[in-house]
Design an enzyme around this catalytic site. Structure first.
Site, PDB file in Angstrom:
ATOM      1  N   LYS A 191       0.815  -1.130  -0.041  1.00  0.00           N
ATOM      2  CA  LYS A 191      -0.036  -0.063  -0.099  1.00  0.00           C
ATOM      3  C   LYS A 191       0.912   1.255   0.003  1.00  0.00           C
ATOM      4  O   LYS A 191       1.410   1.439   1.034  1.00  0.00           O
ATOM      5  CB  LYS A 191      -0.861  -0.059   1.178  1.00  0.00           C
ATOM      6  N   GLY A 229      -4.398   1.354   5.067  1.00  0.00           N
ATOM      7  CA  GLY A 229      -3.303   0.863   5.917  1.00  0.00           C
ATOM      8  C   GLY A 229      -3.532   0.215   7.359  1.00  0.00           C
ATOM      9  O   GLY A 229      -3.042  -0.713   7.593  1.00  0.00           O
ATOM     10  N   GLU A 267      10.102   1.608  10.347  1.00  0.00           N
ATOM     11  CA  GLU A 267      11.177   2.655   9.788  1.00  0.00           C
ATOM     12  C   GLU A 267      10.585   4.046   9.939  1.00  0.00           C
ATOM     13  O   GLU A 267       9.660   4.270   8.957  1.00  0.00           O
ATOM     14  CB  GLU A 267      11.822   2.449   8.437  1.00  0.00           C
ATOM     15  N   CYS A 301      14.347  10.805   5.480  1.00  0.00           N
ATOM     16  CA  CYS A 301      14.567  10.563   6.945  1.00  0.00           C
ATOM     17  C   CYS A 301      15.661  10.692   7.723  1.00  0.00           C
ATOM     18  O   CYS A 301      15.723  11.064   8.809  1.00  0.00           O
ATOM     19  CB  CYS A 301      13.691   9.408   7.292  1.00  0.00           C
ATOM     20  N   GLU A 400      10.818  16.785  13.600  1.00  0.00           N
ATOM     21  CA  GLU A 400      11.384  16.463  12.291  1.00  0.00           C
ATOM     22  C   GLU A 400      10.431  17.576  11.250  1.00  0.00           C
ATOM     23  O   GLU A 400       9.203  17.534  11.316  1.00  0.00           O
ATOM     24  CB  GLU A 400      10.851  15.133  11.799  1.00  0.00           C
TER      25      GLU A 400
HETATM   26  P1  NAD Z   1       3.009   9.067   6.842  1.00  0.00           P
HETATM   27  O1  NAD Z   1       3.283   8.246   8.137  1.00  0.00           O
HETATM   28  O2  NAD Z   1       1.913  10.046   6.776  1.00  0.00           O
HETATM   29  O3  NAD Z   1       2.264   7.838   5.808  1.00  0.00           O
HETATM   30  C1  NAD Z   1       3.141   6.945   5.273  1.00  0.00           C
HETATM   31  C2  NAD Z   1       2.145   5.637   4.881  1.00  0.00           C
HETATM   32  O4  NAD Z   1       1.314   5.261   6.095  1.00  0.00           O
HETATM   33  C3  NAD Z   1       1.163   6.163   3.827  1.00  0.00           C
HETATM   34  O5  NAD Z   1       1.145   4.920   2.951  1.00  0.00           O
HETATM   35  C4  NAD Z   1      -0.013   6.375   4.547  1.00  0.00           C
HETATM   36  O6  NAD Z   1      -1.299   6.021   3.652  1.00  0.00           O
HETATM   37  C5  NAD Z   1      -0.165   5.205   5.456  1.00  0.00           C
HETATM   38  N1  NAD Z   1      -0.980   5.381   6.873  1.00  0.00           N
HETATM   39  C6  NAD Z   1      -1.420   6.771   7.185  1.00  0.00           C
HETATM   40  N2  NAD Z   1      -2.258   6.451   8.221  1.00  0.00           N
HETATM   41  C7  NAD Z   1      -2.329   5.174   8.679  1.00  0.00           C
HETATM   42  C8  NAD Z   1      -2.832   4.423   9.628  1.00  0.00           C
HETATM   43  N3  NAD Z   1      -3.155   4.862  10.560  1.00  0.00           N
HETATM   44  N4  NAD Z   1      -2.540   3.154   9.594  1.00  0.00           N
HETATM   45  C9  NAD Z   1      -1.651   2.511   8.671  1.00  0.00           C
HETATM   46  N5  NAD Z   1      -1.144   3.249   7.509  1.00  0.00           N
HETATM   47  C10 NAD Z   1      -1.451   4.580   7.591  1.00  0.00           C
HETATM   48  O7  NAD Z   1       4.466   9.503   6.436  1.00  0.00           O
HETATM   49  P2  NAD Z   1       4.574  10.066   4.848  1.00  0.00           P
HETATM   50  O8  NAD Z   1       4.145  11.688   5.512  1.00  0.00           O
HETATM   51  O9  NAD Z   1       3.987   9.497   3.915  1.00  0.00           O
HETATM   52  O10 NAD Z   1       6.179  10.001   4.909  1.00  0.00           O
HETATM   53  C11 NAD Z   1       7.011  11.025   5.609  1.00  0.00           C
HETATM   54  C12 NAD Z   1       7.280  10.319   6.988  1.00  0.00           C
HETATM   55  O11 NAD Z   1       8.165   9.008   6.468  1.00  0.00           O
HETATM   56  C13 NAD Z   1       8.676  11.166   7.698  1.00  0.00           C
HETATM   57  O12 NAD Z   1       8.112  11.111   9.095  1.00  0.00           O
HETATM   58  C14 NAD Z   1       9.796  10.269   7.399  1.00  0.00           C
HETATM   59  O13 NAD Z   1      10.824  10.440   8.348  1.00  0.00           O
HETATM   60  C15 NAD Z   1       9.248   8.924   7.224  1.00  0.00           C
HETATM   61  N6  NAD Z   1      10.182   8.101   6.581  1.00  0.00           N
HETATM   62  C16 NAD Z   1      10.799   7.226   7.242  1.00  0.00           C
HETATM   63  C17 NAD Z   1      11.867   6.427   6.634  1.00  0.00           C
HETATM   64  C18 NAD Z   1      13.003   5.390   7.390  1.00  0.00           C
HETATM   65  O14 NAD Z   1      13.265   4.653   6.593  1.00  0.00           O
HETATM   66  N7  NAD Z   1      12.942   5.515   8.613  1.00  0.00           N
HETATM   67  C19 NAD Z   1      12.208   6.582   5.340  1.00  0.00           C
HETATM   68  C20 NAD Z   1      11.289   7.422   4.486  1.00  0.00           C
HETATM   69  C21 NAD Z   1      10.382   8.475   5.152  1.00  0.00           C
END
Ligand code: NAD
Length: 498
Positions: A191, A229, A267, A301, A400
């Site tokens: 997803k 999700g 992650e 990230c 962040e």
């Molecule tokens: P997000 O947490 O908003 O969304 C990530 C994913 O989770 C999306 O596919 C979203 O649809 C899904 N999602 C949202 N709510 C959910 C729920 N309640 N249950 C299950 N799934 C759900 O993150 P984003 O804004 O898409 O990405 C940015 C964030 O990702 C930043 O905080 C960044 O640091 C982090 N990030 C971490 C890494 C790592 O490897 N540590 C890598 C890239 C990005």
């Protein structure tokens, strides 16, 4: 959007609005949603809008494929399929590049590395690992409770993996989950984030049309609905959730998954420190920090977003970082010299601009940047920005931002630098610049993060585990450690008769 590869018979991107469920490319039951180019704000096409019923069908297909085929047991076949997928994706590299730049706003130069070409090539690493891995291990003979026993360890796939991914490096993160999960013998429901559905949908299309990966082994479900999700996280047919995203969402995923006690691999976010020791070339190091925080508009990230410099060299460091930042190419991601493209969305730009305002409210000074770049009226751009005059307790230094914003902080001595670096809820990554190996080693061992780059060394590669301490996550992605996240361990004890 219609793109054609050099070989026009291999049309890939003529229909991006499909889901992959049970081996078939199907429309979303919820219709479609717009895909927006963040550099131009134009709608460039539509993606399939899945519903809860589509997600249910995808989970069902993944469960069936795991339970009723020999996918999880046929190691050689899986290695072949992974190489086949790698070859097929490489034959579409230019089309995928165009889509990635348009959908993600990724600077084109990054598509030669972690935004596209790197993660595709990494599929070969997973194929090789399948073939070289010790699936059955002999633990030797022992006599527990006086009973002679031969013990074997069997490594087996966990089952159905729910892979939930963000938008910032969609290919890198999608393949860092698909590669090891499939190599380990799992089936997957992917997803992707609502902002970058095409990157995943195209991989689904290639899998369906150009590989022998059996029906149901990979399912791709695009949607604007985050609840899908959550559905993956709670469904009892899913055995493991592999999640990359924000720490707040990671918490929600972990809580939701606890109901069925599924394995959770997270992650999450970061606020990593770039530590410049006083025996190094301060100007060069600060310039490097300013450059690297601007890459892909700071939407990484693991980027080092807090620059820690010796207090007595603070002014010199501020000047060097500001100069380095002013030289960063900002703008059109299709241009080869661009380092800092757009943020992904208007919402994300609003969030970053909120932090720039907060920096001033907290008493900080915007040394360079701080607004939208001149001459870029369309697109979600923000200038690379250096913030000085704050301490590490400020929200701008603690939270962040996920934009091209660097906070420069003074420290007093190496141990103080370590203390400040660790004074964060996160523990994802970091950087150290210095010349004395003993001092560097002291700092490296003191900083509590999952990866650290020293003097410009790069920790990212297929065989190198990546992940976070503290609230940056649980588990490791990539490398053998990343592969083993997707495996269970079975101990078989045979009565020894001789
Ligand atoms: P997000 O947490 O908003 O969304 C990530 C994913 O989770 C999306 O596919 C979203 O649809 C899904 N999602 C949202 N709510 C959910 C729920 N309640 N249950 C299950 N799934 C759900 O993150 P984003 O804004 O898409 O990405 C940015 C964030 O990702 C930043 O905080 C960044 O640091 C982090 N990030 C971490 C890494 C790592 O490897 N540590 C890598 C890239 C990005």
């Amino acid at each position: 959007m219609t793109l054609r590869s050099a070989d026009t018979s291999a049309l890939l991107v003529d229909n991006t609005s499909t889901l992959l469920i049970d081996g078939k490319l199907v429309p979303g039951s919820g219709g479609t949603f717009d895909v927006v180019n963040p550099a131009t704000e134009e709608v460039i096409g539509q993606a399939a809008e899945a519903t809860a019923a589509d997600m249910d069908a995808a989970i069902d297909a993944a469960r069936r494929a795991f339970d009723t085929t020999d996918w999880s047991r046929d190691h050689a076949f899986r290695a072949r399929c992974l190489r086949q997928l790698c070859d097929a994706l490489q034959s579409h590299l230019e089309e995928l590049r165009e889509v990635t730049i348009a959908e993600v706003g990724a600077p084109s130069m990054l598509t030669n590395g972690p935004q596209l070409a790197g993660p595709i090539e990494d599929l070969r690493y997973w194929a090789d690992l399948v073939e070289g891995y010790a699936w059955d291990q002999d633990l030797g003979k022992a006599t527990p409770m006086g009973i002679p026993t031969n013990r074997r360890l069997l490594k087996e796939a966990v089952g159905v993996v729910g892979a939930i991914t963000p938008w910032n490096f969609p290919h890198q993160i999608n393949f860092a989950k698909l590669g090891p999960a499939l190599a380990a013998g799992n089936t997957v429901v992917l997803k992707p984030a609502p902002d970058t559905p095409w990157c995943a949908a195209l991989v689904g299309k290639v899998i369906a049309e150009e590989t022998d990966i059996p029906a149901g082994v990979v399912n791709v479900v695009t949607s604007t609905d985050h609840a899908l999700g959550a559905q993956l996280s709670t469904d009892p047919r899913v055995d493991l959730i592999s999640f990359t995203g924000s720490t707040a969402t990671g918490r929600a995923v972990m809580a939701a998954a606890s109901e069925t006690l599924k394995k959770v691999f997270l992650e999450l976010g970061g606020k990593s420190a770039f530590i410049v020791l006083d025996d190094t070339d301060i100007k060069a190091a600060c310039s490097m920090a300013a450059f690297s925080v601007s890459v892909h508009a700071g939407q990484g990230c693991a980027l080092s977003t807090r620059l820690l410099v010796p207090r007595e060299k603070y002014d010199e460091a501020v000047a060097a970082a500001a100069k380095g930042m002013a030289g960063v190419g900002v703008g059109d991601p299709t241009k080869p010299g661009t380092i800092c493209g757009p943020l992904i969305s208007a919402k994300q730009r609003e969030r970053v601009e909120g932090y720039l305002k907060l920096a001033v409210e907290e008493g900080g000074t915007i040394v360079t940047g701080g607004g939208r770049p001149d001459g870029l009226d369309r697109g979600y751009f923000v200038q690379p920005t250096l913030v000085a005059g704050l301490d590490n307790s400020s929200r701008v230094a603690q939270e962040e931002i996920f934009g091209p914003v660097l906070v420069i902080l003074p420290y007093d001595g190496d141990d103080d630098a370590i203390r400040i670096a660790n004074d964060s809820p996160y523990g994802l990554s970091g950087t150290v610049f210095g010349t004395d190996p003993a001092r560097i080693d002291h700092v490296v061992r003191g900083v509590r993060t999952g990866t650290l780059g020293v003097n410009g060394g790069i920790w990212y590669s297929a065989d190198a585990p990546f992940g976070g301490y503290k609230q940056s996550g649980i588990g490791r992605e990539m490398g053998v450690a990343g592969f083993e996240e997707y495996l269970e361990t079975k101990l078989v004890a045979d009565l020894a008769t001789s």
